[in-house]
Design a protein around this motif. Sequence first.
Motif, PDB file in Angstrom:
ATOM      1  N   PRO A 121      -3.016  -3.066   5.777  1.00 12.45           N
ATOM      2  CA  PRO A 121      -3.034  -2.463   7.110  1.00 12.45           C
ATOM      3  C   PRO A 121      -1.624  -2.319   7.681  1.00 12.45           C
ATOM      4  O   PRO A 121      -0.758  -3.172   7.466  1.00 12.45           O
ATOM      5  N   ALA A 122      -1.414  -1.259   8.431  1.00  6.30           N
ATOM      6  CA  ALA A 122      -0.103  -0.992   9.031  1.00  6.30           C
ATOM      7  C   ALA A 122       0.344  -2.124   9.937  1.00  6.30           C
ATOM      8  O   ALA A 122       1.535  -2.429  10.014  1.00  6.30           O
ATOM      9  N   VAL A 123      -0.607  -2.779  10.614  1.00  7.79           N
ATOM     10  CA  VAL A 123      -0.239  -3.882  11.514  1.00  7.79           C
ATOM     11  C   VAL A 123       0.321  -5.078  10.754  1.00  7.79           C
ATOM     12  O   VAL A 123       0.956  -5.951  11.348  1.00  7.79           O
ATOM     13  N   GLN A 124       0.103  -5.122   9.438  1.00 14.21           N
ATOM     14  CA  GLN A 124       0.684  -6.184   8.619  1.00 14.21           C
ATOM     15  C   GLN A 124       1.925  -5.700   7.877  1.00 14.21           C
ATOM     16  O   GLN A 124       2.937  -6.379   7.840  1.00 14.21           O
ATOM     17  N   ILE A 178      10.067   4.118  -1.932  1.00 14.83           N
ATOM     18  CA  ILE A 178       9.067   4.091  -3.002  1.00 14.83           C
ATOM     19  C   ILE A 178       8.205   2.835  -2.882  1.00 14.83           C
ATOM     20  O   ILE A 178       6.974   2.898  -2.963  1.00 14.83           O
ATOM     21  N   ILE A 179       8.843   1.686  -2.651  1.00 14.30           N
ATOM     22  CA  ILE A 179       8.094   0.434  -2.506  1.00 14.30           C
ATOM     23  C   ILE A 179       7.213   0.486  -1.269  1.00 14.30           C
ATOM     24  O   ILE A 179       6.072   0.005  -1.282  1.00 14.30           O
ATOM     25  N   SER A 180       7.700   1.096  -0.195  1.00 19.04           N
ATOM     26  CA  SER A 180       6.907   1.225   1.025  1.00 19.04           C
ATOM     27  C   SER A 180       5.659   2.073   0.779  1.00 19.04           C
ATOM     28  O   SER A 180       4.564   1.728   1.236  1.00 19.04           O
ATOM     29  N   PHE A 181       5.809   3.172   0.031  1.00 21.09           N
ATOM     30  CA  PHE A 181       4.644   3.974  -0.344  1.00 21.09           C
ATOM     31  C   PHE A 181       3.670   3.145  -1.185  1.00 21.09           C
ATOM     32  O   PHE A 181       2.455   3.228  -1.016  1.00 21.09           O
ATOM     33  N   MET A 182       4.201   2.329  -2.096  1.00 23.97           N
ATOM     34  CA  MET A 182       3.346   1.493  -2.944  1.00 23.97           C
ATOM     35  C   MET A 182       2.566   0.478  -2.118  1.00 23.97           C
ATOM     36  O   MET A 182       1.350   0.330  -2.281  1.00 23.97           O
ATOM     37  N   VAL A 183       3.268  -0.226  -1.229  1.00 27.11           N
ATOM     38  CA  VAL A 183       2.621  -1.246  -0.395  1.00 27.11           C
ATOM     39  C   VAL A 183       1.551  -0.607   0.481  1.00 27.11           C
ATOM     40  O   VAL A 183       0.421  -1.097   0.568  1.00 27.11           O
ATOM     41  N   SER A 184       1.894   0.497   1.121  1.00 29.92           N
ATOM     42  CA  SER A 184       0.929   1.163   1.995  1.00 29.92           C
ATOM     43  C   SER A 184      -0.245   1.716   1.203  1.00 29.92           C
ATOM     44  O   SER A 184      -1.372   1.728   1.686  1.00 29.92           O
ATOM     45  N   GLY A 185       0.003   2.161  -0.024  1.00 40.01           N
ATOM     46  CA  GLY A 185      -1.066   2.685  -0.879  1.00 40.01           C
ATOM     47  C   GLY A 185      -2.017   1.619  -1.372  1.00 40.01           C
ATOM     48  O   GLY A 185      -3.116   1.917  -1.837  1.00 40.01           O
ATOM     49  N   MET A 186      -1.616   0.352  -1.291  1.00 39.86           N
ATOM     50  CA  MET A 186      -2.480  -0.757  -1.715  1.00 39.86           C
ATOM     51  C   MET A 186      -3.548  -1.068  -0.683  1.00 39.86           C
ATOM     52  O   MET A 186      -4.374  -1.945  -0.896  1.00 39.86           O
ATOM     53  N   GLY A 187      -3.483  -0.390   0.452  1.00 39.72           N
ATOM     54  CA  GLY A 187      -4.474  -0.619   1.491  1.00 39.72           C
ATOM     55  C   GLY A 187      -4.093  -1.697   2.486  1.00 39.72           C
ATOM     56  O   GLY A 187      -4.912  -2.117   3.291  1.00 39.72           O
ATOM     57  N   TYR A 223       8.619   7.235  10.834  1.00 35.91           N
ATOM     58  CA  TYR A 223       8.812   7.141   9.388  1.00 35.91           C
ATOM     59  C   TYR A 223       7.771   6.204   8.767  1.00 35.91           C
ATOM     60  O   TYR A 223       7.093   6.549   7.801  1.00 35.91           O
ATOM     61  N   ASN A 224       7.619   5.000   9.343  1.00 34.63           N
ATOM     62  CA  ASN A 224       6.653   4.030   8.816  1.00 34.63           C
ATOM     63  C   ASN A 224       5.216   4.510   8.964  1.00 34.63           C
ATOM     64  O   ASN A 224       4.400   4.338   8.054  1.00 34.63           O
ATOM     65  N   ILE A 225       4.907   5.119  10.077  1.00 30.36           N
ATOM     66  CA  ILE A 225       3.547   5.625  10.300  1.00 30.36           C
ATOM     67  C   ILE A 225       3.223   6.736   9.308  1.00 30.36           C
ATOM     68  O   ILE A 225       2.146   6.746   8.699  1.00 30.36           O
ATOM     69  N   PHE A 226       4.158   7.668   9.102  1.00 31.09           N
ATOM     70  CA  PHE A 226       3.909   8.780   8.187  1.00 31.09           C
ATOM     71  C   PHE A 226       3.782   8.301   6.745  1.00 31.09           C
ATOM     72  O   PHE A 226       2.964   8.821   5.983  1.00 31.09           O
ATOM     73  N   ILE A 227       4.579   7.311   6.353  1.00 33.36           N
ATOM     74  CA  ILE A 227       4.434   6.753   5.005  1.00 33.36           C
ATOM     75  C   ILE A 227       3.057   6.117   4.867  1.00 33.36           C
ATOM     76  O   ILE A 227       2.369   6.310   3.858  1.00 33.36           O
ATOM     77  N   LYS A 228       2.633   5.352   5.862  1.00 38.28           N
ATOM     78  CA  LYS A 228       1.327   4.702   5.809  1.00 38.28           C
ATOM     79  C   LYS A 228       0.207   5.730   5.694  1.00 38.28           C
ATOM     80  O   LYS A 228      -0.697   5.582   4.891  1.00 38.28           O
TER      81      LYS A 228
END
Length: 111
Positions: A91-94, A80-89, A14-19
């Motif tokens: 890194p997934a490791v953070q 929605i917030i997860s998509f926003m955070v990941s869309g800000m660039g 789930y987290n990887i696909f959102i990222k």
Amino acid sequence: IGPALLCAFAYALYNIFIKKGSASIHPIFGGVILQFVAALLGCILCLTLVYGPTQEELFYDSNGVWYAVYAGMSVGAAEIISFMVSGMGVPAVQSIPTIIGGSLFFGTVLG
């Protein structure tokens, strides 16, 4: 422990696909699609339980329904917030450890 590890694996995907998708879709639209697919899968599983070989009765009361509503609102906002955070660039490791660790922290303090 097997089901818990399977659940952890599903959350990881789930987290990887959102990222991976966050840079290519509006966060709210991504959340809507995610919820639609989750609801479709849930409906298929419920129908299988009710009309399948075991024909289980689905039990519930008003508390269960309301907590499911609250959980749905919470997960919708989180997606929605997860998509926003990941869309800000970020890194997934953070972002992924912060989100998962923060969830553990708030769940422990509030729950």
